[in-house]
Each structure stands twice: as C-alpha cells, then as structure tokens.
Write a protein that holds these residues in place. Structure first.
Motif, mmCIF file in Angstrom:
data_model
loop_
_atom_site.group_PDB
_atom_site.id
_atom_site.type_symbol
_atom_site.label_atom_id
_atom_site.label_comp_id
_atom_site.label_asym_id
_atom_site.label_seq_id
_atom_site.Cartn_x
_atom_site.Cartn_y
_atom_site.Cartn_z
ATOM 1 N N ALA B 82 -57.159 38.769 91.423
ATOM 2 C CA ALA B 82 -56.591 38.589 90.816
ATOM 3 C C ALA B 82 -56.163 37.086 91.257
ATOM 4 O O ALA B 82 -56.000 36.472 92.411
ATOM 5 N N LYS B 83 -56.335 36.199 89.779
ATOM 6 C CA LYS B 83 -56.574 34.988 89.786
ATOM 7 C C LYS B 83 -55.104 34.465 89.323
ATOM 8 O O LYS B 83 -54.505 35.727 89.382
ATOM 9 N N GLY B 84 -54.470 33.324 89.189
ATOM 10 C CA GLY B 84 -52.694 32.703 89.261
ATOM 11 C C GLY B 84 -52.602 33.899 88.065
ATOM 12 O O GLY B 84 -51.432 34.508 87.774
ATOM 13 N N CYS B 85 -53.543 33.314 87.038
ATOM 14 C CA CYS B 85 -52.864 34.178 85.827
ATOM 15 C C CYS B 85 -52.470 35.684 85.321
ATOM 16 O O CYS B 85 -51.589 36.257 84.969
ATOM 17 N N ASP B 86 -53.293 36.534 86.261
ATOM 18 C CA ASP B 86 -53.848 37.447 86.521
ATOM 19 C C ASP B 86 -51.975 37.946 87.591
ATOM 20 O O ASP B 86 -51.840 39.239 87.095
ATOM 21 N N MET B 158 -63.305 24.619 79.635
ATOM 22 C CA MET B 158 -62.817 25.353 80.148
ATOM 23 C C MET B 158 -61.708 26.124 78.657
ATOM 24 O O MET B 158 -61.451 25.283 78.266
ATOM 25 N N PHE B 159 -61.882 27.541 79.234
ATOM 26 C CA PHE B 159 -60.541 27.956 77.907
ATOM 27 C C PHE B 159 -59.188 26.759 77.937
ATOM 28 O O PHE B 159 -58.826 26.506 78.979
ATOM 29 N N ASP B 160 -58.656 27.269 76.555
ATOM 30 C CA ASP B 160 -58.192 26.717 76.732
ATOM 31 C C ASP B 160 -56.697 26.669 77.623
ATOM 32 O O ASP B 160 -55.911 25.985 78.001
ATOM 33 N N ASN B 161 -56.996 27.906 77.553
ATOM 34 C CA ASN B 161 -55.061 28.333 78.438
ATOM 35 C C ASN B 161 -55.275 27.873 79.764
ATOM 36 O O ASN B 161 -55.024 27.599 80.718
ATOM 37 N N CYS B 162 -56.666 27.667 80.278
ATOM 38 C CA CYS B 162 -57.086 27.674 82.145
ATOM 39 C C CYS B 162 -56.828 25.969 82.130
ATOM 40 O O CYS B 162 -55.882 25.503 82.762
ATOM 41 N N LEU B 163 -56.755 25.348 80.619
ATOM 42 C CA LEU B 163 -56.792 23.803 80.593
ATOM 43 C C LEU B 163 -55.071 23.571 81.000
ATOM 44 O O LEU B 163 -54.374 22.393 81.557
ATOM 45 N N ALA B 164 -54.555 24.440 80.461
ATOM 46 C CA ALA B 164 -52.840 24.318 79.865
ATOM 47 C C ALA B 164 -51.932 24.917 81.311
ATOM 48 O O ALA B 164 -50.899 25.545 81.020
ATOM 49 N N CYS B 165 -52.967 25.934 82.531
ATOM 50 C CA CYS B 165 -53.019 27.001 83.122
ATOM 51 C C CYS B 165 -51.402 26.563 84.039
ATOM 52 O O CYS B 165 -51.727 25.037 85.108
ATOM 53 N N GLU B 166 -50.368 26.958 85.108
ATOM 54 C CA GLU B 166 -50.124 25.910 85.735
ATOM 55 C C GLU B 166 -49.388 26.959 86.936
ATOM 56 O O GLU B 166 -48.762 26.146 87.812
ATOM 57 N N LEU B 167 -50.243 27.892 87.200
ATOM 58 C CA LEU B 167 -49.922 28.327 88.671
ATOM 59 C C LEU B 167 -51.196 28.822 88.570
ATOM 60 O O LEU B 167 -51.962 30.615 88.688
ATOM 61 N N PRO B 168 -52.251 28.174 89.083
ATOM 62 C CA PRO B 168 -54.284 28.999 89.709
ATOM 63 C C PRO B 168 -54.333 29.234 90.276
ATOM 64 O O PRO B 168 -54.497 30.069 90.922
ATOM 65 N N THR B 169 -53.192 28.778 91.002
ATOM 66 C CA THR B 169 -53.365 29.882 92.959
ATOM 67 C C THR B 169 -52.143 30.857 92.793
ATOM 68 O O THR B 169 -50.835 31.310 92.361
ATOM 69 N N PRO B 180 -55.439 26.611 98.350
ATOM 70 C CA PRO B 180 -55.026 26.842 96.877
ATOM 71 C C PRO B 180 -55.199 25.628 95.986
ATOM 72 O O PRO B 180 -56.025 24.835 96.925
ATOM 73 N N THR B 181 -55.555 25.857 94.999
ATOM 74 C CA THR B 181 -56.489 24.966 94.076
ATOM 75 C C THR B 181 -55.050 23.977 92.924
ATOM 76 O O THR B 181 -54.224 25.096 93.005
#
Lengths: 346, 326
Positions: B82-86, B158-169, B180-181
C-alpha cells in the motif's frame, strides 16, 4: 499490387472532398482528446502523422453504443410504432486499420446468420471501408497471430499505404476497384512505389513481436473449461469493467431496453458486456455470477464458441483490450498459459 | 527524503523478503502487490499464494493500481502492498466494516509520487511503446527516445493527484518498507482543470460536462476500480424503479457520475484511479477532487487518515455545517 494507383499527400484532402460529394466521409480525429472516427472536417489530414488506431473500434459506426430501434407514441386509438427515419447516405470511412477492417467480416456473419439484422446490415451495405496499412503498430498488437497483419486487406474496399510523399492506393473489393478506377486525382503507381510499399509492409510486420500460437487454442480451451482453479487464477486481477468488451472490435453482445415516459418513448439497443455480473442475470439465477465464469466466457466466445460456429477466431489482435485495461490484463498471456491439451486434468 | 533508484530497489528487496516470509510463516493466505506489466512503463496487480511468485514483486514509479480495491473480494488473511493513498482507502474500508484490520498485513510503501505516462507521451510527442526509458533521480525525470534525452520536473510528469497528495507515507501499516517521504506539495500546479472549471459560469460548466460525458461508454471502469465503490448492487443496476437509463446516453452518463461522486464523498481519498482508467479520458478527478475539498471545507474531514475516526456520513455533531440546512 497490380493496377495500384497513388496520390500525393497534399492531394489527399482533394480526394476526400471529391468522395464527400457522394458519401459522408469519416476520418480519424482527436478533436475531443480521444482518437476516434468522426465526420471529416474537409481539410485536416494531420492524422497521417499521429494516428495509430482509434480508441472506439470501427464497429461503433455500424453497431453504435446505443440506437433507437423504433419509437412508440400514443394517439386516440392506441399506440403507434414507427421505425427511425432511414438515412440513405452511405458513409466512407477513411483510415480503417487492417484489424478493424477484419472485425467487420467477423461481425457481418453474425448479423447475417440466423436472420438479417436490418439496423447493422443497412449501414454496412451502404458503407465504403478505406483501409490504411499499418506502418507503426503498437507493442500490444498481435494481429499476425490471428490470421491478420499490418497489411491485411480483409474487410476493406480500398487500401492506402503511406510510402512517404505519396500514398499507394489499391482497389480491393469490386466496389473499391470501381471507385479507384477512372479517378482523375489518382495517378498510376510505378514499380518503385510498389517496391517501397512492400518494404514498408515487411518492416511493419517485423515490428509485431507479440506472438501467440492460436493453432489449437480451441481444443486447449475446451480441455481446460472445467478447471476452476485455472480460471480463478486467470481472472483474479480482473475488475469486471466493460473496457475490453465494449471497445473490442469484435464483441457484439447487446441489450435491449425501453426508454419510456408516460407510455411514450423508444425501444433502444445498446452494447452489453459479458464482464458485467448482470449480463446473464435471470429471474431464478445467474449462471455467471462468479467473475471467473465471466472471464472464461469472454475468452471462450472469441477462441472457442465463435470458431466452432464460423471457422474464424473472433479476435483481430488489435490489442485494445491490453492497452486500455485498467489492470493490464493481457489476453495473449492467458492464451499462452493455457495448458497443452494432454496436460489438462480433464 | 529525496528519491533515488537505489533506495527504491532496496525497498523492493525488502518487500520480496517480507512477502515471502509472510507466506512461509502462514501469517497471510495471499499477497496482493505489483509485478511488471506486459506493456512498457507499466505494472499489473499480482495476487498470489505462491511463495516463489513474491520474487516478481516490484516497486517503481508506475505502481498505479489502488490494490485495496481487491480487499472486499479476497478471502482470508491478506498481505497487501500500500502506498499512502491506498492506505487511506484501506483505512476507509476498515471504518466501513468491509474488511477487518486483523486480517491484513499492510506492507507500507513510502511513496514519492507516480509518473503519469500519458503526460510523458504528450510532452515528448510519442506513444508509450515508442518511449525507450523513463527514469527518475531526485526530482528530475529523464525520458529517452532513441538517442534523444529530455529532462522534466515532477510537476510536469507526475499524476495530478500525486502532486496534491497529502499522505505519501502510509499512516496505517504493519511494516514500512523504507524511510518516510514528504508530500511533493504542488497542489496548485495540479489544479489546472479544476480552476478552469471554477472560472466558468454554471451554464458553461454544464455544457462542458455534457460534452465530456457524451463519449462515456458506461464501461464502469471508474466504479470498478474505486475502492469506495463496493456496493454489491449499484444504484445504476436498479430496475424497480429504474434510476437511470442503462445505456450510454446523455444526461444519464453524467447523472451516473454525479450520483457516484456523492456516494463516495467522505470515502474518496483522491487516489485518482477513476480518471486514470477512463478509456475515453473524461477528466473525472475534477469532480472527485472538488467533492474531496468540499467535504474537507464543510466537515474538516479527510477520509482514511486513521482507523479510530468514525466515517463521515455515520457521525453527526449538532453544531456542524449549520448552513447545510437553511
């Protein structure tokens, strides 16, 4: 390639304009960001540079995603049923790839088989399919494994081949030959033009590296039919969406629904997909409620049932199902993994 | 920590060891991860009980699928990558009682963002299979086509949602496979379509969406790849009474998406899968991200952040969002 003609690329727009007088001309467009066949705008031939294949297969022009079969209206005496107004204009589709052209032959036999389907056949019989030989196939293409190829002409009336400054033009069907013969915009192709086309086609064929052995796929599928664990494994990552079927050039399953308000409306048919769990849902039960049964059905329809009925594999190797699948489910890998007949448990 | 291919391969090595051990020790019945896809610059989900298959597991900038989507349909104890979003989707599924935390072993991937190959295709004017190599070092993406080499920035590819990601880890995990990233923090650069739409009048927006949804095929890829869309019976399949026409036509196509968006509000984690998988490129994330922001603004709620929080639509506080009801 005997009697082949040629047209300079800068004269292609003129040729299509000429044809526009007798036909509704369609050509590849990406006006809305998605490659598809659309009414030709009268000048743009830039698709010669960017076009590999459309997202929506050519079937959607003859078996549209949704169409009205008849309308239902009310009058004092009851209901009145009317067929949709008939359109007598024929369409000329320019730039159909060999895989999609072949799909039309595979669909024709279905819609001519038990009874003639007037909706599909009427459009088909009024159509001219102008093919465009593939010079830059995708890595997902596997047409050479299913009786086709980047220069195959099956299903075409005319075939064009990009040979640099010119396009080589060959009449394929009787209709196509008639259209090509005596056309003043077309010049006679030289031996050099034909040789160049030959080389280009050979190079395109070499580019197709995805190859599968379909020689005994029918027998192998039959042998593995009841092996649930095989199908469970094969279908595990499938998400049961309709991408690979709705956008498949040879899938033809449809559903019929009424769109009615206040007793008036229309009866429509629209594409259906065997990937959906509602596909064979019946009042008492659903014989394909399990995903693995639906995946099996899809594969068997193309490589077993259809070949049994019509002596052809119902797949043209266009690769859309591989390219567009959300999980990169790959039909060629699955066919490759079918156990050889003698290895099967059954 | 900045991205490097070496760190990534370390993470992959660790993943293979962990996954193999989990199966060997019988701690899980199956592993859900990624393996190389059959297309260039692509991966595909790997769902396996086979120890040997764990050698095929990969972690790279192309691990696009939100694998939590498979959880409600997979039996037994599951080891899931699982990545952050997953991980947020997994948490959301736990909150909704669709999956039990104790049945999961979460192999957390500190994510550095994923490369949107369609953006790369547009930038270099080549199709996926014509691109020889896409690699990342630090914040530079290098794309090779034949002898030509071009470099791009993260916000370009990068995917748009990755650019806006709040929880990569991932916040929820059993083992974290790397250090952690931090977020890329380029939400503004990813909001192009949304800003464009917000600048429109309501009538213009309606016309825009009607036009977009005219090409919808109703393949339901958006719904079927969405972890928040787990209903056994979707409203669109209801026939008595029929909610929507089951055929691809307007305005039903658009209505389907609007209702779907409402249904997943408070559970959508902006994983971007709906937009990525749409075969006819409908910019679905403009709808889902807007809903995500509205939920945050009205309820100060971000879905899937921790398992303790109650799901948005099952909790109510008397003083919340007063201006919803006037």
């Amino acid at each position: 390639m005997a009697d082949s003609k040629k047209v300079r690329k800068e004269d292609l727009a003129g040729l299509l304009t000429e044809w526009s007088r007798d036909y509704a001309v369609l050509a590849p467009s990406r006006a809305d960001g998605v490659a598809r066949m659309a009414a030709w705008d009268g000048e743009d031939i830039s698709f010669l540079d960017w076009y590999r294949n459309t997202i929506n297969p050519v079937k959607s022009l003859f078996l549209p995603p949704v169409e009205e079969m008849f309308s239902i209206s009310r009058n004092e005496r009851g209901h009145r049923i009317e067929l949709p107004p008939k359109d007598d204009t024929g369409c000329l589709v320019f730039g159909v790839r060999p895989c999609d052209a072949r799909s039309l032959i595979l669909l024709d036999v279905v819609f001519e088989d038990a009874y003639e389907d007037p909706y599909y056949l009427d459009r088909r019989r009024r159509s001219i399919v102008v093919g465009l030989c593939c010079t830059n196939p995708c890595d997902s293409c596997f047409c050479t494994s299913v009786d086709s190829g980047p220069a195959a002409t099956a299903g075409m009336d005319i075939m064009f081949t990009d040979i640099g400054d010119n396009l080589l033009v060959e009449g394929i069907s009787r209709k196509g030959k008639e259209l090509v013969a005596g056309n003043a915009t077309l010049a006679k192709a030289t031996r050099t033009d034909e040789n160049r086309a030959r080389k280009i086609r050979l190079a395109a064929e070499k580019k197709i590296t995805r190859k599968i052995d379909t020689g005994d796929s029918k027998e192998r599928l039959l042998a593995v039919f009841e092996d649930e664990s095989f199908w469970q494994q094969v279908s595990a990552k499938c998400v049961s969406c309709g991408v690979c079927t709705l956008l498949c050039p040879t899938c033809y399953c449809f559903d019929i629904n009424d769109a009615m308000t206040g007793g008036e409306g229309s009866r429509c048919r629209s594409l259906d997909s065997c990937a959906f769990s509602s596909y064979t849902k019946m009042p008492m039960e659903n014989p394909r409620a399990d995903k693995w049964r639906r995946v099996r059905n899809k594969l068997c329809h193309k490589y077993e049932f259809y070949p049994m009925l019509f002596d052809n594999i119902a797949c043209t190797g266009c690769g859309r199902c591989i390219r567009l699948c959300p999980v990169n489910w790959d039909i060629t890998q699955v066919l490759d993994s079918l156990p050889a007949k003698h290895e099967s448990k059954i | 920590m900045s991205y490097s291919a070496a760190k990534n391969s370390q993470m992959q090595k660790k993943l293979r060891q962990e996954a193999k051990a989990l199966l060997e020790q019988g701690k899980v019945d199956c592993i859900i991860g990624y393996e190389p896809g059959s297309l260039k610059h692509a991966t595909t989900p790997l769902i396996t009980k086979d120890k040997a298959a764990t050698e095929r597991l990969v972690i790279n900038p192309f691990i696009v699928n939100n694998l939590s989507n498979f959880l409600p349909y997979t039996k037994g104890r599951i080891g899931i990558v699982a990545k952050g979003c997953d991980s947020r989707s997994i948490v959301s599924l736990i909150q909704d009682n669709k999956v039990k935390r104790e049945d999961l072993f979460i192999l957390g991937v500190p994510c550095s963002g994923l490369i949107d190959v369609s953006k790369v295709e547009a930038l270099v004017g080549k199709y996926r299979d014509e691109i020889d190599d896409i690699s990342r070092q630090g914040d530079i993406i290098t794309v090779k086509v034949g002898a030509a080499k071009k470099e791009f920035s993260l916000s370009q590819v990068m995917f748009d949602n990755c650019l806006a990601c709040e929880l990569p880890t991932p916040a929820e995990y059993d083992v974290l496979l790397g250090e952690p990233t931090s977020p890329i923090g380029a939400a503004a650069e990813s909001a192009g379509k949304l800003d464009e739409l917000k600048a429109m009048t309501a009538a213009q927006r309606w016309a825009f969406w009607q036009n977009e949804f005219r090409r919808c095929t109703r393949c339901y890829a958006c719904r079927n790849v969405c972890p928040a869309c787990y209903c056994k019976r979707c409203f669109v399949d209801e026939t008595e009474p029929q909610w929507l026409a089951p055929m691809p036509q307007e305005p039903d196509n658009l209505m389907f998406q609007i209702i779907r968006n409402l249904h997943v509000s408070g559970r959508c984690t902006d994983c971007g899968e709906c937009e990525r998988t749409c075969p006819v490129n409908i910019p679905l994330r403009a709808l889902t991200r807007d809903m995500y922001d509205i939920v945050d603004e009205l309820f100060e709620f971000k879905s899937g952040m921790d398992t303790k929080t109650q799901p948005l639509l099952t909790a109510y506080e008397v003083d919340e969002a007063e201006d919803l009801v006037k």
